[in-house]
Design an enzyme around this catalytic site. Structure first.
Site, PDB file in Angstrom:
ATOM      1  N   CYS A   5     -48.848  64.567 -46.270  1.00 34.13           N
ATOM      2  CA  CYS A   5     -49.431  65.509 -47.214  1.00 34.13           C
ATOM      3  C   CYS A   5     -50.376  64.962 -48.390  1.00 34.13           C
ATOM      4  CB  CYS A   5     -48.415  66.771 -47.847  1.00 34.13           C
ATOM      5  SG  CYS A   5     -46.613  66.058 -47.903  1.00 34.13           S
TER       6      CYS A   5
ATOM      7  N   ARG B 268     -39.333  56.832 -42.370  1.00 33.35           N
ATOM      8  CA  ARG B 268     -38.166  57.088 -43.248  1.00 33.35           C
ATOM      9  C   ARG B 268     -37.031  56.391 -43.067  1.00 33.35           C
ATOM     10  NH1 ARG B 268     -38.853  63.843 -42.985  1.00 33.35           N
ATOM     11  NH2 ARG B 268     -41.132  63.932 -43.469  1.00 33.35           N
TER      12      ARG B 268
ATOM     13  N   HIS C 241     -48.382  73.859 -45.934  1.00 32.64           N
ATOM     14  CA  HIS C 241     -47.867  72.555 -45.055  1.00 32.64           C
ATOM     15  C   HIS C 241     -47.350  73.315 -43.794  1.00 32.64           C
ATOM     16  CE1 HIS C 241     -47.240  69.565 -48.578  1.00 32.64           C
ATOM     17  NE2 HIS C 241     -47.416  70.888 -49.239  1.00 32.64           N
TER      18      HIS C 241
ATOM     19  N   LYS D 228     -40.868  79.506 -47.854  1.00 30.47           N
ATOM     20  CA  LYS D 228     -41.318  78.962 -46.559  1.00 30.47           C
ATOM     21  C   LYS D 228     -40.716  79.749 -45.523  1.00 30.47           C
ATOM     22  CE  LYS D 228     -37.366  75.950 -46.186  1.00 30.47           C
ATOM     23  NZ  LYS D 228     -36.795  74.617 -45.538  1.00 30.47           N
TER      24      LYS D 228
ATOM     25  N   GLN E  93     -45.473  63.262 -36.867  1.00 32.58           N
ATOM     26  CA  GLN E  93     -45.460  64.521 -37.493  1.00 32.58           C
ATOM     27  C   GLN E  93     -46.616  65.282 -36.941  1.00 32.58           C
ATOM     28  OE1 GLN E  93     -44.649  64.883 -41.539  1.00 32.58           O
ATOM     29  NE2 GLN E  93     -42.724  66.184 -40.941  1.00 32.58           N
TER      30      GLN E  93
ATOM     31  N   HIS F 192     -52.618  70.715 -42.762  1.00 31.92           N
ATOM     32  CA  HIS F 192     -52.447  71.213 -44.315  1.00 31.92           C
ATOM     33  C   HIS F 192     -53.847  72.256 -44.497  1.00 31.92           C
ATOM     34  CE1 HIS F 192     -50.412  67.322 -44.686  1.00 31.92           C
ATOM     35  NE2 HIS F 192     -49.299  68.333 -45.263  1.00 31.92           N
TER      36      HIS F 192
ATOM     37  N   ASP G 270     -48.595  67.481 -38.415  1.00 33.16           N
ATOM     38  CA  ASP G 270     -48.812  68.120 -39.697  1.00 33.16           C
ATOM     39  C   ASP G 270     -50.147  68.795 -39.585  1.00 33.16           C
ATOM     40  OD1 ASP G 270     -47.185  68.002 -41.735  1.00 33.16           O
ATOM     41  OD2 ASP G 270     -47.419  65.763 -42.100  1.00 33.16           O
TER      42      ASP G 270
END
Length: 643
Positions: free
Chosen positions: A332, A361, A508, A462, A379, A383, A381
């Site tokens: 992000c 991670r 997100h 969320k 990921q 946005h 992802d």
């Protein structure tokens, strides 16, 4: 006193009554299956006395609270059995969990599977003894002394960490006493269908610097038939373990040189790239622009985003030119920098930016598990930057995209809406507006959803999508999160229709979640038998003997020319062996070629779905399979071939 029941009906009593007595008054059958109660939202024992007006819910095994009380009691029965058989064992913690219970114990001699059988036998004796569970309390000081006398050092540590003025609850069943908040069943005789399932290591308090304890897992049900059904599912899950199938099918491997860092093998890369091609196709149609952001960015960025202060222990860091850098654990902040790179107008919004970003991670070694829990993953992802009045439609668009993907793979799913937590940021107005927009989007789509009060992210509410696989297991993959914090931290702006600068709202969202984890889920969901469009090898050509290898190679060439992922079995083996090998590799189609096929210019088709499908012209077969691949069909197995 007036008792309001879950269905809205009311009961009035002139004197105090236990939850159990109220259940008996409602129905003897209800009291028989009751596991616990819930008074004004707080779970309590059935023996708890009600002496004032309240809302009361009787919890049976069909409810999460009822299951928890039932299985928590089973964990105490197991602990009592362990102490009877192995009195030198020290007890740590023993909670109920989603599918059962466990107890962490410390014993110098490691437990074995044979010990589990002995413990189960002793548990059955305790159940037959029908021991009542009795709750009592002590002061913190009394509790420490009590557990010191019992030589239970882990319990002493737990108590010492509690406030000095705390009053602690204990449960007694026969000679066994345990520190516990409850609730529990009223009697051990109720727990009849149980099984101890496995042993594992677990650090005391989850800290790898502490001693490694033994964790004994078990499960419990009210009916033997339900237990047997669950155990059958567990056995099927073992057969479908993605680590086992992934190795057998040559999809991925793990090496001790890189714990938590998966290696994708050639067939695994075909599978992964096919998924990513699909991702790009549907996102392109949905108006997303794909970006790619650096894998490593400097400390200042991560301080601005908040990750350096709140997530640093999970981040890999290094120093370049005397400056701290971190490998990204999330995509992000990079997406925010792309938004920030040029002036934005309300006419540019909503701006949908997707990224297949590789993140790292630092997960603890004990938590690593095949592709399901890794240290490096991709990921999917995206946005979305938008104005407040665009939230509702954008949420609907993402939800429809997630539904399209999960439906393609045959997943059912349920939805949860998580609302403002206590440690949130932002104004009441922002939170109310955002939460209302999420609710409205879900209502517009006609989606049933549960509400998780207070479980949202600190930066916004969320929606989570929990998919259900072919074994009935649920996995949280898709998520839609509203974020006020990052636009504020990075001072993001757009010029609105009024000519003034305004701050955008950010979404997100992920669909697959982690590509690696999603592949692991797919392997287990399909047991490695992927739909044809997704299968790493879609067709294997099987010449009956070397005499027909040339014709087989010609068939192979035409398949490849048509864009079909195909290979040929060149081994000097009988055709029965070759067919069995192809079936074990879960290949959707086998084309057998011999004298008759070569003479007639055809192929004999065998499939994973129907077995022998007869002879076909190669052009007709290619036309059919291309249509199946194009439509991403998931053909069902009609005939189970003998293995």
């Amino acid at each position: 006193m007036i008792i309001t029941l879950k269905d809205g009906s009311k009961k009035e009593y002139a004197e105090a009554k236990s939850v159990y007595d109220i259940a008996m008054d409602i129905s003897e059958g209800l009291a028989r299956v009751a596991c616990a109660g819930e008074i004004n939202g707080e779970e309590v024992d059935l023996r708890t006395v009600v002496d004032s007006d309240c809302e009361l819910n009787i919890l049976t095994f069909d409810s999460e609270g009822g299951k928890a009380a039932f299985r928590h009691t089973a964990s105490h029965i197991m602990a009592q059995a362990i102490k009877r058989l192995y009195p030198e064992t020290k007890l740590a913690i023993g909670p109920s969990i989603k599918d059962g219970f466990y107890y962490d114990v410390d014993r110098e001699t490691p437990f074995t599977s044979e010990d589990l059988e002995k413990i189960e036998a002793e548990m059955k004796k305790i159940v037959k003894e029908a021991l009542p569970l009795e709750r009592f309390t002590m002061t913190r000081e009394e509790a420490i002394k009590f557990m010191q006398e019992k030589e239970e050092p882990y319990k002493v540590q737990l108590i010492e960490d509690l406030p000095e003025d705390a009053e602690l609850s204990f449960y007694r069943q026969g000679e066994f006493v345990d520190l516990c908040a409850g609730p529990h069943l009223m009697n051990t005789k109720t727990v009849k269908a149980f099984k101890l399932t496995s042993l594992a290591g677990a650090y005391w308090r989850g800290n790898e610097k502490n001693k490694m304890l033994t964790r004994i897992y078990g499960t419990a049900f009210t009916k033997k038939a339900d237990l047997e059904e669950y155990l059958a599912r567990i056995e099927e899950a073992k057969k479908r373990d993605h680590r086992k199938i992934g190795k057998e099918l040559g999809i991925f491997m793990m090496r001790e040189e890189g714990p938590g860092f998966p290696f994708f093998l050639p067939k695994g890369m075909v599978l992964k790239n096919t998924l990513l091609d699909y991702w790009r196709e549907i996102h392109n149609k949905a108006g997303y622009q794909e970006i790619s952001t650096p894998i490593m960015l400097n400390r200042q960025l991560w301080e601005t985003s908040g990750h350096w202060d709140h997530y640093k222990e999970n981040m890999y860091t290094t120093v370049i030119d005397d400056q701290d850098f971190a490998i990204k654990p999330m995509n992000c902040p990079g997406g925010v920098l792309v938004y920030e790179s040029e002036p934005r107008s309300y006419r540019d919004l909503p701006l949908r930016m997707g990224e297949l970003g590789l993140v790292h991670r630092h997960e603890k070694s004990g938590q690593l598990h095949g592709l399901m829990r890794v240290r490096c993953f991709t990921q999917d992802d995206a946005h979305i930057f938008m104005t407040p009045d665009q939230i509702r439609e954008e949420i609907k668009g993402v939800a429809k995209l997630i539904d399209e993907v999960y439906s393609l793979f045959g997943f059912k799913y349920h939805v949860e809406l998580s609302t403002r937590p206590e440690d949130s940021m932002g104004s009441d107005e922002d939170w109310e507006m955002a939460t209302d927009a999420l609710r409205a989007a879900l209502d517009d789509l006609g989606l049933d959803y549960a509400v998780n009060e207070g479980d949202g992210a600190f930066y916004g509410p969320k929606i989570d999508f929990h998919l259900e696989d072919s074994l009935g297991r649920t996995w949280q993959c898709g998520t839609i999160q509203l974020d006020f914090q990052l636009p504020q931290r990075f001072n993001l702006e757009y010029i609105a229709a009024d000519g003034e600068k305004h701050r955008p709202i950010m979404i997100h969202r992920v669909v697959f979640g982690s590509i690696e984890r999603f592949i692991g889920i797919l392997i287990e969901h399909f047991a490695g038998a992927f739909p044809t469009w997704l299968a790493p090898v879609q067709v294997r050509v099987l010449p009956i003997s070397d005499k027909y290898m040339e014709y087989g190679q010609k068939v192979l060439a035409e398949l490849k020319e048509a864009g079909i992922r195909a290979e040929i079995d060149t081994k000097a083996e009988k055709i029965g062996y070759k067919i069995r090998e192809a079936r074990l590799q879960k290949i959707p189609y086998m084309l057998v070629v011999g004298a008759k096929e070569e003479e007639d210019g055809v192929v004999s088709v065998r499939s994973r779905f129907k077995g022998d499908e007869g002879q076909k012209g190669l052009d007709a077969f290619i036309s059919d399979i291309k249509e199946e691949i194009k439509n991403r069909e998931n053909r069902k197995v009609e005939v189970e071939e003998q293995k």
